[in-house]
Design a protein around this motif. Structure first.
Motif, PDB file in Angstrom:
ATOM      1  N   VAL A 109       0.890  -1.163   0.000  1.00 14.24           N
ATOM      2  CA  VAL A 109       0.000   0.000   0.000  1.00 14.24           C
ATOM      3  C   VAL A 109       0.926   1.209   0.000  1.00 14.24           C
ATOM      4  O   VAL A 109       1.609   1.473   0.989  1.00 14.24           O
ATOM      5  N   LYS A 110       0.973   1.901  -1.128  1.00 19.42           N
ATOM      6  CA  LYS A 110       1.830   3.078  -1.246  1.00 19.42           C
ATOM      7  C   LYS A 110       0.980   4.315  -0.961  1.00 19.42           C
ATOM      8  O   LYS A 110      -0.122   4.447  -1.487  1.00 19.42           O
ATOM      9  N   MET A 111       1.518   5.202  -0.125  1.00 20.65           N
ATOM     10  CA  MET A 111       0.771   6.407   0.221  1.00 20.65           C
ATOM     11  C   MET A 111       1.673   7.623   0.133  1.00 20.65           C
ATOM     12  O   MET A 111       2.882   7.542   0.362  1.00 20.65           O
ATOM     13  N   LYS A 112       1.044   8.738  -0.215  1.00 20.58           N
ATOM     14  CA  LYS A 112       1.724  10.029  -0.220  1.00 20.58           C
ATOM     15  C   LYS A 112       0.909  10.955   0.664  1.00 20.58           C
ATOM     16  O   LYS A 112      -0.311  11.084   0.491  1.00 20.58           O
ATOM     17  N   LEU A 113       1.578  11.589   1.630  1.00 20.38           N
ATOM     18  CA  LEU A 113       0.908  12.389   2.647  1.00 20.38           C
ATOM     19  C   LEU A 113       1.533  13.768   2.731  1.00 20.38           C
ATOM     20  O   LEU A 113       2.709  13.937   2.427  1.00 20.38           O
ATOM     21  N   SER A 114       0.732  14.735   3.193  1.00 20.99           N
ATOM     22  CA  SER A 114       1.293  16.049   3.510  1.00 20.99           C
ATOM     23  C   SER A 114       0.769  16.492   4.863  1.00 20.99           C
ATOM     24  O   SER A 114      -0.362  16.166   5.253  1.00 20.99           O
ATOM     25  N   PHE A 115       1.616  17.235   5.579  1.00 21.10           N
ATOM     26  CA  PHE A 115       1.302  17.733   6.915  1.00 21.10           C
ATOM     27  C   PHE A 115       1.636  19.215   6.964  1.00 21.10           C
ATOM     28  O   PHE A 115       2.666  19.637   6.424  1.00 21.10           O
ATOM     29  N   ASP A 116       0.780  19.994   7.635  1.00 24.80           N
ATOM     30  CA  ASP A 116       0.979  21.434   7.723  1.00 24.80           C
ATOM     31  C   ASP A 116       0.447  21.935   9.063  1.00 24.80           C
ATOM     32  O   ASP A 116      -0.689  21.642   9.424  1.00 24.80           O
ATOM     33  N   ASP A 117       1.289  22.661   9.811  1.00 24.54           N
ATOM     34  CA  ASP A 117       0.862  23.234  11.085  1.00 24.54           C
ATOM     35  C   ASP A 117       1.858  24.302  11.513  1.00 24.54           C
ATOM     36  O   ASP A 117       3.051  24.022  11.622  1.00 24.54           O
ATOM     37  N   THR A 118       1.378  25.508  11.773  1.00 25.76           N
ATOM     38  CA  THR A 118       2.267  26.599  12.174  1.00 25.76           C
ATOM     39  C   THR A 118       2.883  26.351  13.547  1.00 25.76           C
ATOM     40  O   THR A 118       3.930  26.923  13.861  1.00 25.76           O
ATOM     41  N   PHE A 164      -2.390  -2.847  11.093  1.00 21.71           N
ATOM     42  CA  PHE A 164      -1.034  -2.313  11.089  1.00 21.71           C
ATOM     43  C   PHE A 164      -1.071  -0.901  11.656  1.00 21.71           C
ATOM     44  O   PHE A 164      -2.018  -0.155  11.415  1.00 21.71           O
ATOM     45  N   GLU A 165      -0.017  -0.524  12.407  1.00 23.34           N
ATOM     46  CA  GLU A 165       0.133   0.857  12.853  1.00 23.34           C
ATOM     47  C   GLU A 165       1.610   1.165  13.041  1.00 23.34           C
ATOM     48  O   GLU A 165       2.366   0.353  13.564  1.00 23.34           O
ATOM     49  N   LYS A 166       2.007   2.357  12.596  1.00 20.56           N
ATOM     50  CA  LYS A 166       3.388   2.801  12.779  1.00 20.56           C
ATOM     51  C   LYS A 166       3.365   4.257  13.206  1.00 20.56           C
ATOM     52  O   LYS A 166       2.700   5.093  12.600  1.00 20.56           O
ATOM     53  N   LYS A 167       4.116   4.555  14.285  1.00 25.98           N
ATOM     54  CA  LYS A 167       4.208   5.921  14.809  1.00 25.98           C
ATOM     55  C   LYS A 167       5.572   6.495  14.444  1.00 25.98           C
ATOM     56  O   LYS A 167       6.589   5.807  14.543  1.00 25.98           O
ATOM     57  N   MET A 168       5.556   7.763  14.059  1.00 28.63           N
ATOM     58  CA  MET A 168       6.777   8.448  13.654  1.00 28.63           C
ATOM     59  C   MET A 168       6.924   9.732  14.466  1.00 28.63           C
ATOM     60  O   MET A 168       5.993  10.535  14.520  1.00 28.63           O
ATOM     61  N   SER A 169       8.077   9.922  15.104  1.00 31.01           N
ATOM     62  CA  SER A 169       8.381  11.172  15.810  1.00 31.01           C
ATOM     63  C   SER A 169       9.372  11.957  14.966  1.00 31.01           C
ATOM     64  O   SER A 169      10.304  11.386  14.407  1.00 31.01           O
ATOM     65  N   LEU A 170       9.151  13.252  14.894  1.00 34.82           N
ATOM     66  CA  LEU A 170      10.066  14.094  14.127  1.00 34.82           C
ATOM     67  C   LEU A 170      11.118  14.652  15.075  1.00 34.82           C
ATOM     68  O   LEU A 170      10.813  15.083  16.179  1.00 34.82           O
ATOM     69  N   GLY A 171      12.337  14.661  14.638  1.00 33.99           N
ATOM     70  CA  GLY A 171      13.430  15.108  15.489  1.00 33.99           C
ATOM     71  C   GLY A 171      13.711  16.596  15.397  1.00 33.99           C
ATOM     72  O   GLY A 171      14.605  17.093  16.059  1.00 33.99           O
ATOM     73  N   ALA A 172      12.946  17.304  14.588  1.00 31.39           N
ATOM     74  CA  ALA A 172      13.172  18.738  14.412  1.00 31.39           C
ATOM     75  C   ALA A 172      11.827  19.451  14.337  1.00 31.39           C
ATOM     76  O   ALA A 172      10.786  18.817  14.133  1.00 31.39           O
ATOM     77  N   PHE A 173      11.850  20.758  14.497  1.00 28.31           N
ATOM     78  CA  PHE A 173      10.642  21.565  14.381  1.00 28.31           C
ATOM     79  C   PHE A 173      10.328  21.754  12.901  1.00 28.31           C
ATOM     80  O   PHE A 173      11.076  22.404  12.174  1.00 28.31           O
ATOM     81  N   VAL A 174       9.241  21.152  12.454  1.00 26.12           N
ATOM     82  CA  VAL A 174       8.858  21.187  11.044  1.00 26.12           C
ATOM     83  C   VAL A 174       7.413  21.657  10.964  1.00 26.12           C
ATOM     84  O   VAL A 174       6.539  21.119  11.648  1.00 26.12           O
ATOM     85  N   THR A 175       7.157  22.638  10.088  1.00 30.44           N
ATOM     86  CA  THR A 175       5.786  23.147   9.959  1.00 30.44           C
ATOM     87  C   THR A 175       5.068  22.585   8.731  1.00 30.44           C
ATOM     88  O   THR A 175       3.844  22.547   8.706  1.00 30.44           O
TER      89      THR A 175
END
Length: 146
Positions: free
Chosen positions: A51-60, A82-93
């Motif tokens: 299952v290929k997915m393309k996602l976008s995220f946006d938050d000020t 299935f579930e996978k959690k991802m943490s971001l290591g930097a401040f990304v908007t």
């Protein structure tokens, strides 16, 4: 009497100002924006494929973490989840990303998973703990034996 009347109005005016200045504005809660670019609703996938997915995220306020997963609509039978959690290591908007979920071919050597509808669920959380959940319904089937 006139001085008392002026004091009365001055006290009323000060009380009015104090009352309204004590009221704080309600904070506007802005949740993360999540877009599932692909797959589109009702896309058919087959066990043994990806299952290929393309996602976008946006938050000020910055995306802190996100997750993606598959949830079977029918909880009876032999289903895949299935579930996978991802943490971001930097401040990304804002960011776009692609992920794949590799579907197993079979539940066991002798048993297939059941065909069915699944919810592809994407969740995003910002640094103010605001959460957004976005779903798209997909179909997962077994390949026809030839």
């Amino acid at each position: 009497m006139r001085k008392l009347n002026q004091l009365h109005w001055m006290f009323f005016a000060l009380a009015f100002i104090a009352l309204f200045s004590a009221c704080t504005k309600e904070e506007v809660i802005i949740k993360p924006k999540v877009e599932i670019i692909s797959p589109t609703p009702n896309t058919v996938f087959y066990y043994g494929e990806k299952v290929k997915m393309k996602l976008s995220f946006d938050d000020t306020d910055g995306i802190q973490a996100y997750s993606y997963g598959l949830i079977p609509q029918n909880l009876n039978g032999t289903n895949y989840d299935f579930e996978k959690k991802m943490s971001l290591g930097a401040f990304v908007t804002y960011f776009e990303i692609e992920h794949e979920i590799e579907l197993p071919k079979k539940y066991s050597a002798t048993q297939n998973y059941d065909d069915g509808e699944y919810v592809l669920r994407i969740m995003a959380e910002d640094y103010k703990a605001n959460l957004t959940v976005k779903d798209v319904l997909i179909v997962i089937k077994n390949k026809e034996e030839e």
